[in-house]
Write a protein that holds these residues in place. Structure first.
Motif, PDB file in Angstrom:
ATOM      1  N   ARG B   4      62.083  16.851  70.529  1.00 40.87           N
ATOM      2  CA  ARG B   4      62.482  17.524  69.298  1.00 40.87           C
ATOM      3  C   ARG B   4      61.262  18.131  68.598  1.00 40.87           C
ATOM      4  NH1 ARG B   4      67.692  16.360  67.891  1.00 40.87           N
ATOM      5  NH2 ARG B   4      68.672  14.783  69.187  1.00 40.87           N
ATOM      6  N   PRO B   5      61.498  19.068  67.673  1.00 39.58           N
ATOM      7  CA  PRO B   5      60.372  19.721  67.006  1.00 39.58           C
ATOM      8  C   PRO B   5      59.409  18.761  66.323  1.00 39.58           C
ATOM      9  CG  PRO B   5      62.377  20.939  66.592  1.00 39.58           C
ATOM     10  CD  PRO B   5      62.791  19.689  67.327  1.00 39.58           C
ATOM     11  N   GLN B   8      56.816  17.592  68.722  1.00 48.63           N
ATOM     12  CA  GLN B   8      56.010  18.727  69.172  1.00 48.63           C
ATOM     13  C   GLN B   8      54.988  19.114  68.096  1.00 48.63           C
ATOM     14  OE1 GLN B   8      58.256  22.018  70.972  1.00 48.63           O
ATOM     15  NE2 GLN B   8      60.024  20.679  71.090  1.00 48.63           N
TER      16      GLN B   8
END
Lengths: 410, 180
Positions: B4-5, B8
């Motif tokens: 998921r962002p 990241q």
């Protein structure tokens, strides 16, 4: 607590309790050294993440280690960072010292060396002691760099580390391109023809050497005629999945159950490299000779089919120029590879065991990419969390391969 | 989806802070400034992501109430009436959207995680004390569900360039039914 409530219980994996760690050790018995390393990881998990270390700190650590190992004066010069790989930090340096010769007489030498050290937590948590012992044991069997010293518990360096000799050679032609960790390398046809026979012969040599009496006391030996080898392996990676995973994956759960339901019987314990592929050996370009096999950290005494399944993985090869023939590790067709291996080793290849180990390898990789990769990046535990996070993206393709393998199991 | 962002962004910020920024030429003021801006904006993005959806819903709810007020108050000629009618149509659609968005993305993600984990427990347990027929049926169900889900997971990762045959993977938007 009701049975349903028990399943809904939440465990804080970032701050594991001693009771939970003990429960995992009980549920997933592994080789003693693997258990030691994983337990150490969990006991330190709630500690700080990895912060950049200056080279001077590593030079200090190496100095401390060498003072404990060497009686004569020495000097460390030309220390510099090495890149490559996704799991360990590496520092190259030259040691000016009185090195022992074959006759035991010490003479002044300038020896290029490499320090290989863990970060706070690695995408693959392994034992430096096992790696050290295995490389040392393979000296004279296949080309390996010389190993000198091991700081197994990080007594001198910030984290556990080993020091080995700098081996000459390259992992790919200097003009070739490849992705991270050496995947996706394409070799010229003439180079393939020169490397392939060595590639097969070395694997056969690893699998046929008598490992007893070679100082491998950090390894347990599974019994021939039993499923211990396969079971220890499944326990190892299911324990890591439980320790590290965040978001669960039903297919991974099914895979563990499938592996347990289909454990193969070991016919003969052998040394297994566990990451035997293009990208993990060096060769000298002027004579196309393999000069060193690297990355022994996942090695074990186990089933040769684990290596065969790994080496023939689709991920490590590519199609030949005809667009049809798949080349194992980009070197030779799989059928030719297996036939040459059987001839060189005198050992048979059991297709069903190879298939089981392909599923096993996919399970291990899914665990490392989705479980450990997430966990170490979330905790800020490595020197390259961004690479570990990036690699997570290949996991879905790998899971799909796992799904197909289970569907097509013989 | 594990990648998921949030994870990241955290990894990118760490790489920028620990590795890239210290390696930049101190004399290159533009590069120094922009590297810090990248880190700052990523930090802002990380802080906004968890609340972005709630923020939009909150605004939509306020605008909806506001539009009802306007409809009540905005009396006038033909042009005003036409504008109010258009606003009323848009408000009715917005009301339907808001009703459908009562569950937040965080709640949807939590439900996904719960079902992944608890279905995983069922899979594990049926292989411990389940009957052979049940195990076979569970295996078939897992493989079937995983096939469909993994196609979407692979489509979501297409921009990374791992796929040997990217054309074999349908665009994510078409799989999710959000394509224009």
């Amino acid at each position: 607590m009701t049975a349903a409530a028990r399943f809904r219980g939440v465990i804080d994996k970032a701050r594991p309790s001693p009771e939970w760690i003990a429960d995992l050790r009980r549920r997933f018995p592994t080789e003693p050294e693997i258990d030691r390393v994983l337990t150490r990881k969990m006991e330190r998990r709630s500690g700080p993440g990895f912060t950049p270390l200056p080279l001077e700190r590593l030079v200090q650590g190496v100095t401390s280690l060498l003072k404990a190992e060497l009686a004569d004066p020495f000097e460390i010069v030309d220390a510099r960072w090495l890149s490559g790989g996704a799991s360990k930090l590496q520092m190259a340096f030259t040691l000016h010292w009185n090195a022992p010769g074959p006759d035991g007489v010490r003479t002044p030498q300038k020896t290029p060396m490499v320090l290989r050290m863990e970060p706070a937590e690695s995408i693959v948590e392994t034992s430096r002691q096992r790696e050290f012992q295995l490389i040392r044991a393979m000296r004279g069997v296949v080309p390996v760099p010389p190993v000198y010293w091991c700081d197994a518990d990080g007594a001198h360096l910030p984290y556990p580390a080993l020091i080995y000799g700098f081996a000459e050679g390259v992992t790919k032609p200097t003009t070739a391109h490849s992705g991270v960790t050496g995947l996706g390398t394409h070799l010229p046809i003439d180079l393939r023809a020169q490397l392939a026979p060595q590639f097969v012969a070395h694997l056969a040599a690893i699998h046929t050497v008598d490992f007893r009496g070679r100082g491998l006391d950090a390894f347990a030996v599974p019994a021939a005629g039993s499923t211990d080898c396969a079971l220890w392996g499944v326990n190892w990676w299911e324990r890591v999945w439980e320790e590290d995973s965040d978001e669960d994956i039903p297919l991974v759960r099914l895979c563990a159950a499938w592996l347990r339901a289909n454990l193969p019987v070991l016919d003969r314990p052998v040394v297994v490299h566990a990451d035997y592929r293009l990208g993990n050996f060096l060769f000298t370009e002027h004579d196309a000779r393999i000069s060193a096999w690297l990355d022994w950290e996942l090695g074990r005494i186990g089933d040769r089919h684990q290596d065969l399944a790994w080496t023939t993985s689709q991920a490590f090869g590519h199609l030949a120029e005809d667009g049809k023939t798949f080349l194992t590790c980009g070197l030779l067709p799989e059928s030719a590879f297996l036939a040459a291996y059987e001839e060189a080793s005198g050992l048979g290849v059991n297709a069903k065991s190879v298939h089981w180990y392909k599923v096993y390898n996919a399970y291990m990789m899914a665990t490392l990419l989705f479980g450990t990769g997430y966990r170490v990046a979330r905790g800020g535990k490595t020197h390259q969390d961004v690479l570990v996070t990036w690699l997570m993206g290949i996991g879905s393709m790998l899971l799909d391969e796992m799904r197909t393998l289970i569907e097509e199991a013989p | 989806m594990q990648m998921r962002p949030a994870i990241q962004i955290q990894s990118i910020v760490k790489a920028m802070t620990d590795v890239v920024l210290p390696a930049l030429d101190p004399a290159n003021k533009l590069a120094q400034e922009q590297a810090r801006l990248v880190i700052g904006l990523l930090g802002l993005m990380a802080s906004q992501l968890p609340t972005q959806f709630a923020f939009d819903c909150d605004e939509l709810e306020r605008l909806l109430a506001f539009s009802h007020e306007l409809q009540n108050h905005a009396h006038g000629g033909a042009e005003t009436a036409a504008a109010v009618t258009a606003l009323a149509e848009a408000a009715a659609e917005a009301g339907r959207v808001l009703d459908g968005a009562r569950s937040s993305p965080a709640e949807v993600e939590a439900a996904v995680r719960a079902l992944r984990s608890l279905s995983g427990d069922v899979i594990t347990q049926v292989h411990v004390d389940g009957e052979a027929a049940a195990r076979a049926a569970v295996q078939a169900a897992v493989l079937r569900m995983s096939k469909a889900q993994l196609l979407r997971d692979r489509a979501a990762m297409l921009p990374q360039g791992w796929e040997p045959d990217p054309a074999a993977i349908p665009p994510l938007a078409s799989l999710l039914g959000t394509a224009d």
